[in-house]
Scaffold this active site. Structure first.
Site, PDB file in Angstrom:
ATOM      1  N   GLU A 140      -5.532   9.505  -0.149  1.00 47.70           N
ATOM      2  CA  GLU A 140      -5.972   8.100  -0.036  1.00 47.70           C
ATOM      3  C   GLU A 140      -7.049   7.720  -1.048  1.00 47.70           C
ATOM      4  OE1 GLU A 140      -4.516   5.779   1.453  1.00 47.70           O
ATOM      5  OE2 GLU A 140      -3.387   6.714   3.085  1.00 47.70           O
ATOM      6  N   HIS A 194       0.840  -1.209   0.000  1.00 50.94           N
ATOM      7  CA  HIS A 194       0.000   0.000   0.000  1.00 50.94           C
ATOM      8  C   HIS A 194       0.874   1.258   0.000  1.00 50.94           C
ATOM      9  CE1 HIS A 194      -2.957   3.033   1.062  1.00 50.94           C
ATOM     10  NE2 HIS A 194      -2.107   3.430   1.994  1.00 50.94           N
TER      11      HIS A 194
HETATM   12  N1  HBI Z   1       1.203   5.728  10.388  1.00 49.12           N
HETATM   13  N2  HBI Z   1       2.550   4.216   9.303  1.00 49.12           N
HETATM   14  C1  HBI Z   1       1.530   5.093   9.271  1.00 49.12           C
HETATM   15  N3  HBI Z   1       0.894   5.314   8.097  1.00 49.12           N
HETATM   16  C2  HBI Z   1      -0.143   6.193   8.025  1.00 49.12           C
HETATM   17  O1  HBI Z   1      -0.714   6.391   6.936  1.00 49.12           O
HETATM   18  C3  HBI Z   1      -0.542   6.876   9.192  1.00 49.12           C
HETATM   19  C4  HBI Z   1       0.161   6.611  10.380  1.00 49.12           C
HETATM   20  N4  HBI Z   1      -0.178   7.248  11.506  1.00 49.12           N
HETATM   21  C5  HBI Z   1      -1.226   8.235  11.539  1.00 49.12           C
HETATM   22  C6  HBI Z   1      -1.940   8.413  10.267  1.00 49.12           C
HETATM   23  N5  HBI Z   1      -1.575   7.775   9.179  1.00 49.12           N
HETATM   24  C7  HBI Z   1      -3.155   9.316  10.193  1.00 49.12           C
HETATM   25  O2  HBI Z   1      -3.308  10.064  11.327  1.00 49.12           O
HETATM   26  C8  HBI Z   1      -3.313  10.157   8.935  1.00 49.12           C
HETATM   27  O3  HBI Z   1      -3.576   9.324   7.867  1.00 49.12           O
HETATM   28  C9  HBI Z   1      -4.427  11.166   9.034  1.00 49.12           C
HETATM   29 FE    FE Z   2      -2.109   5.308   2.802  1.00 47.90          FE
END
Ligand code: HBI
Ligand code: FE
Length: 273
Positions: A180, A134
């Site tokens: 997304e 992803h």
């Molecule tokens: N951590 N590894 C990872 N990937 C993410 O997309 C991610 C995250 N922590 C927080 C977060 N996304 C979200 O808070 C945001 O997509 C808004």
């Molecule tokens: Fe993502």
């Protein structure tokens, strides 16, 4: 699909053993098994075929300039040489979901955190947390495009500001409906640019071909009011006219004023008529 990873613990947990203070870990590429590399290849071949004529042109270009179609899970050192040369972004390895402040701090510094694991062969279509397919197949190709590279960095900066304002739930909607699950119009045709769709076999067809979901022109105030679900295909998408316009929207908006305005109005259902 993956679960709502916006709901990370506000009481900022410490990084797991072996991870740095910013939650990064060495990719340790040699640890991936032949089966894991083959899982990447299966997913890659299936998505590349499905996305022909469905993804925005910059996605295909990104796959190409980053040489992502070579077999196996990409080695980040090599990937980063190409990516950094184009837009100054790098991919860093993280064990899984990281706390919001850590996540946005990485984005604000042009580092994209990618999960250091791949889904199992028996769960090709289900994701509990974002994995390397992803994150790298879905997100990274578009980071080779300057407008998206800048937009993603701006999301990082605005994410940190939103955290301070207690408005992360609103900023998360902007992240959700663009990076997304965003759609774009290109040469009159609808195309996919959101990573959640680009990396999903089912939703890459559904988002463009199904008569079920609503598709509305991207409008920042409306996006900030629109709820989303993370456990099913979307019931509504937003369509951008260009990445430059999207970048301009986030750079010129007074987000604090828009958050205050949105707080006075009811939430909107993405599937509404
Ligand atoms: N951590 N590894 C990872 N990937 C993410 O997309 C991610 C995250 N922590 C927080 C977060 N996304 C979200 O808070 C945001 O997509 C808004
Ligand atoms: Fe993502």
């Amino acid at each position: 699909m993956f679960k709502d990873f916006t709901e990370t613990d506000p009481a900022a947990p410490a990084p797991p053993a072996g991870a740095a203070a910013d939650w990064t870990v060495p990719q340790n590429w040699h640890r991936f098994t032949g089966e894991e590399h083959a899982t990447w290849d299966i997913l890659f071949a299936r998505q590349q075929e499905m996305l022909r004529g469905r993804a925005v042109a910059a996605f295909e270009e990104g796959l190409d300039v980053l040489r992502l179609s070579r077999p196996g899970i990409p080695e980040f050192g090599e990937l980063n040489e190409r990516l950094h040369r184009r837009t100054g972004w790098t991919v860093v390895s993280v064990p899984g979901l990281v706390p919001d402040d850590i996540f946005f701090e990485h984005l604000a510094n042009r580092r994209f955190p990618a999960g250091n694991f791949i889904r199992s062969r028996s769960q090709l279509d289900y994701l509990e947390e974002p994995d390397v397919f992803h994150d790298v197949f879905g997100h990274v190709p578009l980071l080779a495009l300057p407008a998206i590279a800048d937009f993603m960095q701006a999301l990082g900066q605005k994410g940190l500001e939103a955290l301070d304002l207690g408005m992360l739930d609103r900023l998360a909607r902007l992240y959700w409906y663009t990076v997304e699950f965003g759609l774009a119009r290109e040469g009159g045709a609808l195309r996919i640019f959101g990573a959640g769709i680009l990396s999903s076999f089912g939703e890459s067809r559904f988002s463009l071909d199904s008569a079920e979901p609503r598709r509305r022109p991207f409008a920042l105030p409306e996006v900030l009011r629109t709820t989303y679900r993370s456990d099913a295909f979307q019931t509504g998408y937003f369509v951008v006219e260009s990445f430059e316009a999207l970048l301009d929207a986030i750079l010129t908006a007074d987000l604090e004023a828009l958050y205050a305005e949105a707080a006075l109005l009811p939430d909107l259902d993405p599937g509404r008529a």
